[in-house]
Design a protein around this motif. Structure first.
Motif, PDB file in Angstrom:
ATOM      1  N   UNK A   1       0.828  -1.206   0.000  1.00 44.38           N
ATOM      2  CA  UNK A   1       0.000   0.000   0.000  1.00 44.38           C
ATOM      3  C   UNK A   1       0.860   1.254   0.000  1.00 44.38           C
ATOM      4  N   UNK A   2       2.118   1.078  -0.337  1.00 42.77           N
ATOM      5  CA  UNK A   2       3.059   2.198  -0.391  1.00 42.77           C
ATOM      6  C   UNK A   2       3.471   2.501  -1.827  1.00 42.77           C
ATOM      7  N   UNK A   3       4.081   3.665  -2.004  1.00 44.21           N
ATOM      8  CA  UNK A   3       4.550   4.123  -3.302  1.00 44.21           C
ATOM      9  C   UNK A   3       6.066   4.258  -3.242  1.00 44.21           C
ATOM     10  N   UNK A   4       6.753   3.609  -4.174  1.00 37.61           N
ATOM     11  CA  UNK A   4       8.213   3.659  -4.207  1.00 37.61           C
ATOM     12  C   UNK A   4       8.681   4.307  -5.504  1.00 37.61           C
ATOM     13  N   UNK A   5       9.673   5.170  -5.397  1.00 40.95           N
ATOM     14  CA  UNK A   5      10.291   5.759  -6.586  1.00 40.95           C
ATOM     15  C   UNK A   5      11.259   4.736  -7.164  1.00 40.95           C
TER      16      UNK A   5
ATOM     17  N   UNK B   1       9.487  15.366  -4.477  1.00 40.72           N
ATOM     18  CA  UNK B   1       9.053  15.262  -3.086  1.00 40.72           C
ATOM     19  C   UNK B   1       9.009  13.805  -2.630  1.00 40.72           C
ATOM     20  N   UNK B   2       8.560  12.921  -3.499  1.00 38.85           N
ATOM     21  CA  UNK B   2       8.551  11.498  -3.172  1.00 38.85           C
ATOM     22  C   UNK B   2       9.972  10.975  -3.008  1.00 38.85           C
ATOM     23  N   UNK B   3      10.866  11.420  -3.886  1.00 35.50           N
ATOM     24  CA  UNK B   3      12.255  10.965  -3.824  1.00 35.50           C
ATOM     25  C   UNK B   3      12.908  11.389  -2.516  1.00 35.50           C
ATOM     26  N   UNK B   4      12.585  12.588  -2.070  1.00 38.44           N
ATOM     27  CA  UNK B   4      13.193  13.100  -0.842  1.00 38.44           C
ATOM     28  C   UNK B   4      12.746  12.339   0.393  1.00 38.44           C
ATOM     29  N   UNK B   5      11.633  11.638   0.298  1.00 31.42           N
ATOM     30  CA  UNK B   5      11.195  10.847   1.445  1.00 31.42           C
ATOM     31  C   UNK B   5      12.217   9.768   1.783  1.00 31.42           C
ATOM     32  N   UNK B   6      12.927   9.285   0.774  1.00 37.22           N
ATOM     33  CA  UNK B   6      13.981   8.300   1.006  1.00 37.22           C
ATOM     34  C   UNK B   6      13.492   6.882   1.179  1.00 37.22           C
ATOM     35  N   UNK B   7      12.215   6.685   1.407  1.00 38.93           N
ATOM     36  CA  UNK B   7      11.644   5.360   1.598  1.00 38.93           C
ATOM     37  C   UNK B   7      10.224   5.380   1.046  1.00 38.93           C
ATOM     38  N   UNK B   8       9.697   4.232   0.668  1.00 37.90           N
ATOM     39  CA  UNK B   8       8.314   4.204   0.167  1.00 37.90           C
ATOM     40  C   UNK B   8       7.343   4.826   1.152  1.00 37.90           C
ATOM     41  N   UNK B   9       6.398   5.583   0.628  1.00 39.53           N
ATOM     42  CA  UNK B   9       5.431   6.288   1.465  1.00 39.53           C
ATOM     43  C   UNK B   9       4.044   5.705   1.212  1.00 39.53           C
ATOM     44  N   UNK B  10       3.256   5.595   2.263  1.00 41.56           N
ATOM     45  CA  UNK B  10       1.901   5.093   2.111  1.00 41.56           C
ATOM     46  C   UNK B  10       1.093   6.051   1.245  1.00 41.56           C
ATOM     47  N   UNK B  11       0.366   5.487   0.299  1.00 40.85           N
ATOM     48  CA  UNK B  11      -0.414   6.308  -0.628  1.00 40.85           C
ATOM     49  C   UNK B  11      -1.397   7.197   0.118  1.00 40.85           C
ATOM     50  N   UNK B  12      -2.002   6.674   1.175  1.00 39.32           N
ATOM     51  CA  UNK B  12      -2.996   7.453   1.912  1.00 39.32           C
ATOM     52  C   UNK B  12      -2.353   8.641   2.616  1.00 39.32           C
TER      53      UNK B  12
END
Length: 251
Positions: A53-57, A74-85
């Motif tokens: 349920x996460x999004x990975x670059x 912004x997604x790349x800067x998270x450094x780890x997969x982020x939950x879509x919600x």
């Protein structure tokens, strides 16, 4: 990414524009839908991919679309997969106006200034070429009417349209009930679109801080009791800022 193809956020916004009034249907949930549509567009471009349920670059290379590339960075800067919600529920003030302004620059809509209550300045947006809106709507109508599995882009557009509540705008009244039901069913034809659409609905329902138990595979509609209620999702947007959104014809 070439500009010969309209992006999903643009198409979703064109679907939401009322040709008679120049306003957007479902303005608050539409903001969530546009953030979700960016994720699907980035996935179609091969830049991100679902990870549960996460999004990975997966490919951080820019697409050439400034608004999409901002989201990708912004997604790349998270450094780890982020939950879509969590991503969709984050603050997205101004995203609708960004896309309306872009459509205006591209000549797809025209800004019509006006006033609300004879005092407050507002801006409505009228489609300059209705053939574009008819083509977008026609793809959904065809998928609903024929029952033939649509292409991933159309399936994702249908999933997002359902998630933000455009079904009652596109297919109103009792006569549109079966079409609204089929629109909802199209969610199963694109895994990424299904994942994002469920995330959009979860944010609206205040669900999402805890992973779902027994989560259905992405894109497959979950049963009535499939979602476990959690604490409210972090970053759920505030009510639209009327000073900004007045230009987006949210009223």
């Amino acid at each position: 990414m070439g500009r010969s193809r309209r992006t999903l956020p643009e198409e979703l916004l064109m679907l939401a524009l009322d040709p008679a009034t120049g306003t957007t249907a479902q303005p608050q949930s539409l903001d969530l839908g546009l953030a979700g549509a960016q994720l699907v567009e980035l996935a179609l471009a091969g830049r991100i991919a679902p990870d549960g349920d996460r999004i990975a670059v997966v490919v951080p290379r820019p697409t050439g679309d400034p608004t999409l590339d901002c989201a990708l960075e912004l997604l790349r800067r998270r450094g780890a997969p982020v939950r879509a919600v969590h991503w969709i529920g984050g603050p997205r003030l101004g995203l609708r106006q960004t896309y309306l302004s872009h459509l205006e620059r591209c000549g797809m809509v025209a800004a019509v200034p006006g006033q609300m209550c004879g005092v407050l300045p507002t801006t409505r947006y009228q489609a300059t070429d209705t053939t574009i809106s008819r083509e977008i709507r026609g793809r959904l109508d065809s998928a609903i009417r024929t029952g033939v599995p649509p292409d991933p882009r159309t399936a994702a557009l249908a999933a997002l349209a359902h998630a933000v509540g455009l079904g009652k705008h596109l297919y109103p009244g009792n006569e549109g009930r079966s079409s609204r039901s089929r629109l909802r069913d199209l969610i199963r034809h694109d895994p990424m679109g299904g994942l994002v659409a469920h995330a959009v609905m979860d944010v609206q329902n205040g669900v999402g801080a805890q992973p779902r138990r027994g989560q259905a595979p992405a894109g497959r509609p979950a049963g009535p009791g499939a979602r476990a209620a959690g604490e409210p999702a972090r970053g759920v947007p505030m009510q639209p800022h009327h000073g900004t959104m007045a230009r987006a014809a949210a009223h």
